[in-house]
Design a protein around this motif. Structure first.
Motif, mmCIF file in Angstrom:
data_model
loop_
_atom_site.group_PDB
_atom_site.id
_atom_site.type_symbol
_atom_site.label_atom_id
_atom_site.label_comp_id
_atom_site.label_asym_id
_atom_site.label_seq_id
_atom_site.Cartn_x
_atom_site.Cartn_y
_atom_site.Cartn_z
ATOM 1 N N ARG A 52 44.045 32.735 105.725
ATOM 2 C CA ARG A 52 45.405 32.353 106.114
ATOM 3 C C ARG A 52 45.923 31.147 105.305
ATOM 4 N NH1 ARG A 52 46.400 32.323 112.343
ATOM 5 N NH2 ARG A 52 45.835 30.131 112.098
ATOM 6 N N PHE A 53 47.163 30.742 105.567
ATOM 7 C CA PHE A 53 47.728 29.558 104.914
ATOM 8 C C PHE A 53 47.080 28.296 105.486
ATOM 9 C CE2 PHE A 53 51.291 32.498 104.142
ATOM 10 C CZ PHE A 53 51.562 32.230 102.808
ATOM 11 N N ASP A 54 46.825 27.341 104.617
ATOM 12 C CA ASP A 54 46.260 26.060 105.027
ATOM 13 C C ASP A 54 47.384 25.194 105.595
ATOM 14 O OD1 ASP A 54 45.171 23.536 105.297
ATOM 15 O OD2 ASP A 54 44.115 23.573 103.375
ATOM 16 N N GLU A 55 47.381 24.987 106.901
ATOM 17 C CA GLU A 55 48.476 24.268 107.555
ATOM 18 C C GLU A 55 48.418 22.761 107.335
ATOM 19 O OE1 GLU A 55 48.584 25.576 111.644
ATOM 20 O OE2 GLU A 55 48.474 27.682 111.040
ATOM 21 N N THR A 89 49.035 18.989 95.708
ATOM 22 C CA THR A 89 48.370 19.452 94.487
ATOM 23 C C THR A 89 46.975 18.857 94.370
ATOM 24 O OG1 THR A 89 50.484 19.725 93.325
ATOM 25 C CG2 THR A 89 48.507 19.567 91.977
ATOM 26 N N LYS A 90 46.860 17.563 94.671
ATOM 27 C CA LYS A 90 45.543 16.916 94.637
ATOM 28 C C LYS A 90 44.582 17.603 95.614
ATOM 29 C CE LYS A 90 47.046 12.274 93.246
ATOM 30 N NZ LYS A 90 47.220 10.862 93.691
ATOM 31 N N LYS A 91 45.077 17.943 96.803
ATOM 32 C CA LYS A 91 44.226 18.595 97.800
ATOM 33 C C LYS A 91 43.768 19.974 97.335
ATOM 34 C CE LYS A 91 46.010 16.402 102.036
ATOM 35 N NZ LYS A 91 46.702 16.646 103.338
ATOM 36 N N VAL A 92 44.690 20.743 96.743
ATOM 37 C CA VAL A 92 44.324 22.079 96.278
ATOM 38 C C VAL A 92 43.305 21.989 95.141
ATOM 39 C CG1 VAL A 92 45.158 24.213 95.214
ATOM 40 C CG2 VAL A 92 46.512 23.102 96.997
ATOM 41 N N VAL A 93 43.544 21.079 94.205
ATOM 42 C CA VAL A 93 42.603 20.905 93.093
ATOM 43 C C VAL A 93 41.239 20.473 93.621
ATOM 44 C CG1 VAL A 93 42.082 19.542 91.030
ATOM 45 C CG2 VAL A 93 44.391 20.445 91.384
ATOM 46 N N ASP A 94 41.214 19.580 94.616
ATOM 47 C CA ASP A 94 39.949 19.145 95.210
ATOM 48 C C ASP A 94 39.227 20.309 95.891
ATOM 49 O OD1 ASP A 94 40.259 16.551 94.383
ATOM 50 O OD2 ASP A 94 41.039 15.806 96.297
ATOM 51 N N LYS A 95 39.988 21.193 96.552
ATOM 52 C CA LYS A 95 39.380 22.340 97.232
ATOM 53 C C LYS A 95 38.679 23.262 96.246
ATOM 54 C CE LYS A 95 41.582 24.522 100.540
ATOM 55 N NZ LYS A 95 42.637 25.172 101.355
ATOM 56 N N HIS A 96 39.200 23.306 95.023
ATOM 57 C CA HIS A 96 38.628 24.190 94.010
ATOM 58 C C HIS A 96 37.973 23.386 92.886
ATOM 59 C CE1 HIS A 96 40.675 27.638 95.883
ATOM 60 N NE2 HIS A 96 41.689 26.820 96.046
ATOM 61 N N SER A 97 37.476 22.197 93.228
ATOM 62 C CA SER A 97 36.962 21.260 92.224
ATOM 63 C C SER A 97 35.763 21.802 91.455
ATOM 64 C CB SER A 97 36.586 19.933 92.891
ATOM 65 O OG SER A 97 35.579 20.134 93.879
ATOM 66 N N ARG A 98 34.995 22.682 92.063
ATOM 67 C CA ARG A 98 33.825 23.229 91.363
ATOM 68 C C ARG A 98 34.233 24.019 90.123
ATOM 69 N NH1 ARG A 98 31.282 28.255 94.689
ATOM 70 N NH2 ARG A 98 30.270 28.488 92.651
ATOM 71 N N TYR A 99 35.447 24.559 90.128
ATOM 72 C CA TYR A 99 35.949 25.300 88.971
ATOM 73 C C TYR A 99 36.700 24.386 88.008
ATOM 74 C CZ TYR A 99 35.057 29.169 92.160
ATOM 75 O OH TYR A 99 34.470 30.040 93.043
ATOM 76 N N ALA A 153 52.868 21.282 100.861
ATOM 77 C CA ALA A 153 53.389 21.958 99.672
ATOM 78 C C ALA A 153 52.200 22.627 98.993
ATOM 79 C CB ALA A 153 54.072 20.980 98.729
ATOM 80 N N ARG A 154 52.492 23.509 98.026
ATOM 81 C CA ARG A 154 51.468 24.204 97.251
ATOM 82 C C ARG A 154 50.566 25.091 98.101
ATOM 83 N NH1 ARG A 154 51.036 22.414 92.208
ATOM 84 N NH2 ARG A 154 50.887 24.647 91.872
ATOM 85 N N SER A 156 56.507 13.378 96.549
ATOM 86 C CA SER A 156 55.361 12.905 97.321
ATOM 87 C C SER A 156 54.560 14.064 97.905
ATOM 88 C CB SER A 156 55.847 11.967 98.435
ATOM 89 O OG SER A 156 54.778 11.547 99.242
ATOM 90 N N ARG A 157 55.257 15.041 98.472
ATOM 91 C CA ARG A 157 54.583 16.189 99.073
ATOM 92 C C ARG A 157 53.814 16.982 98.024
ATOM 93 N NH1 ARG A 157 56.747 20.274 100.802
ATOM 94 N NH2 ARG A 157 58.831 20.148 99.906
ATOM 95 N N VAL A 158 54.450 17.234 96.879
ATOM 96 C CA VAL A 158 53.827 18.057 95.844
ATOM 97 C C VAL A 158 52.618 17.358 95.241
ATOM 98 C CG1 VAL A 158 54.169 19.144 93.594
ATOM 99 C CG2 VAL A 158 55.935 19.335 95.338
ATOM 100 N N ILE A 159 52.732 16.051 94.978
ATOM 101 C CA ILE A 159 51.601 15.311 94.410
ATOM 102 C C ILE A 159 50.404 15.340 95.355
ATOM 103 C CG2 ILE A 159 50.756 13.003 93.792
ATOM 104 C CD1 ILE A 159 53.539 12.414 92.667
ATOM 105 N N THR A 160 50.651 14.994 96.620
ATOM 106 C CA THR A 160 49.566 14.957 97.604
ATOM 107 C C THR A 160 48.920 16.323 97.770
ATOM 108 O OG1 THR A 160 50.645 13.159 98.814
ATOM 109 C CG2 THR A 160 48.978 14.425 99.995
#
Length: 317
Positions: free
Chosen positions: A180-183, A231-241, A187-188, A225-229
């Motif tokens: 599902r969508f991450d609530e 984006t960092k979270k999404v990149v962190d979630k997939h940091s192994r890649y 953003a992102r 502010s929303r997009v920066i925060t």
């Protein structure tokens, strides 16, 4: 309605439309879903606790043609989409933002391709318009066509070429399997979900402009502010890649730098420097850094033009 029900061999598609305080635009979005040439659809509208006459307008206009749910408090678009899917009856799910419109053959064309390719997700081309557009005069900013098909995770984590929810049709099975969508994301959240679906499934596309998407209208500082925060979270979630690929890490640092320079030039320049250390061949980032030296006002103007020309809302230009 029967779960995943069929009519003349057509499988049910559930259309989920989140909305908040925009009855006129939402009515147009709903009508574009009801006017689909693919007739086996149900339209689910999730009202995120609107404070105007959205409920009265929609229920009076559409009645039993739609499923209408209203949140007891404001919960955000991701919650609304998740709720919409949870009460849906279709085997396929399409998302439509309340200020966007579909062309009449969108679902028909996507269903045909999804059946042929056995896809988990199918996306289309889109026309991107400015928020000041009217029925009489539309401010066309860009046209975007699909870029990649197949097993596309490696391309998608580099850049979100799928983009807005209104372009996408997915299987309910792939949505539930992906989680599902991450609530927690403001953003992102769409990019994050597409990544999780693309890890396991096939992505297909329809090479036609079948969506009209409208951008803008939100306060710039809040959007940045929303997009920066997020984006960092999404990149962190997939940091192994991301972490083991210098070019990929450089790309995301570059996108964040171009956004950050609108709010905090010093922080943005530092991000740009970190990105350039990993990959110096980034003329757009170098140009952005130079333009930022002329001040926030000039940089924001240039950034806004470049963003709208690209059709992206996340700094990816």
């Amino acid at each position: 309605m029967v779960e995943g029900g069929t009519k003349k061999g057509k499988e049910l598609v559930s259309v989920v439309i989140p909305t908040y305080n925009r009855p006129k635009k939402t009515s147009k979005a709903i009508q574009s879903a009801l006017d689909q040439s693919y007739t086996q659809v149900e339209v689910i509208v999730v009202d995120d606790h609107s404070k105007d006459n959205t409920k009265d307008k929609l229920t009076k206009t559409f009645g039993e043609k739609i499923k209408y749910r209203r949140n007891r408090k404001n919960r955000g678009a991701s919650y609304c989409r998740n709720l919409g899917v949870s009460i849906s009856s279709g085997r396929y799910i399409a998302f439509l933002d309340s200020d966007d419109l579909w062309h009449a053959r969108k679902i028909e064309r996507q269903m045909k391709v999804m059946k042929q390719k056995n896809s988990s997700l199918c996306y289309t081309g889109e026309s991107v318009y400015g928020s000041q557009s009217t029925d009489e005069r539309k401010n066309l900013l860009n046209k975007r066509y699909p870029e990649h098909n197949g097993r596309v995770f490696s391309e998608l984590i580099y850049r979100d070429f799928i983009g807005a929810c209104s372009r996408v049709l997915i299987t309910k099975e792939s949505f539930l399997n992906a989680g599902r969508f991450d609530e927690s994301l403001s953003a992102r959240e769409d990019w994050d979900l597409w990544l999780r679906i693309a890890k396991k499934g096939h992505v297909s596309s329809v090479e036609e402009i079948l969506v009209e998407r409208y951008v803008g209208g939100e306060g710039l500082s809040r959007e940045i502010s929303r997009v920066i925060t997020s984006t960092k979270k999404v990149v962190d979630k997939h940091s192994r890649y991301v972490s083991k690929n210098k070019k990929l890490l450089s790309r995301h640092l570059s996108d964040l730098a171009k956004l950050q320079m609108q709010e905090d030039r010093r922080e943005g320049i530092l991000m740009a420097f970190a990105s350039l250390l990993l990959n110096f061949r980034q003329p757009k980032l170098i140009a952005s850094s130079i333009i930022s030296l002329f001040g926030t006002y000039i940089y924001r103007k240039v950034y806004s033009v470049m963003k709208h020309m690209s059709g992206h809302s996340d700094g990816q230009f």
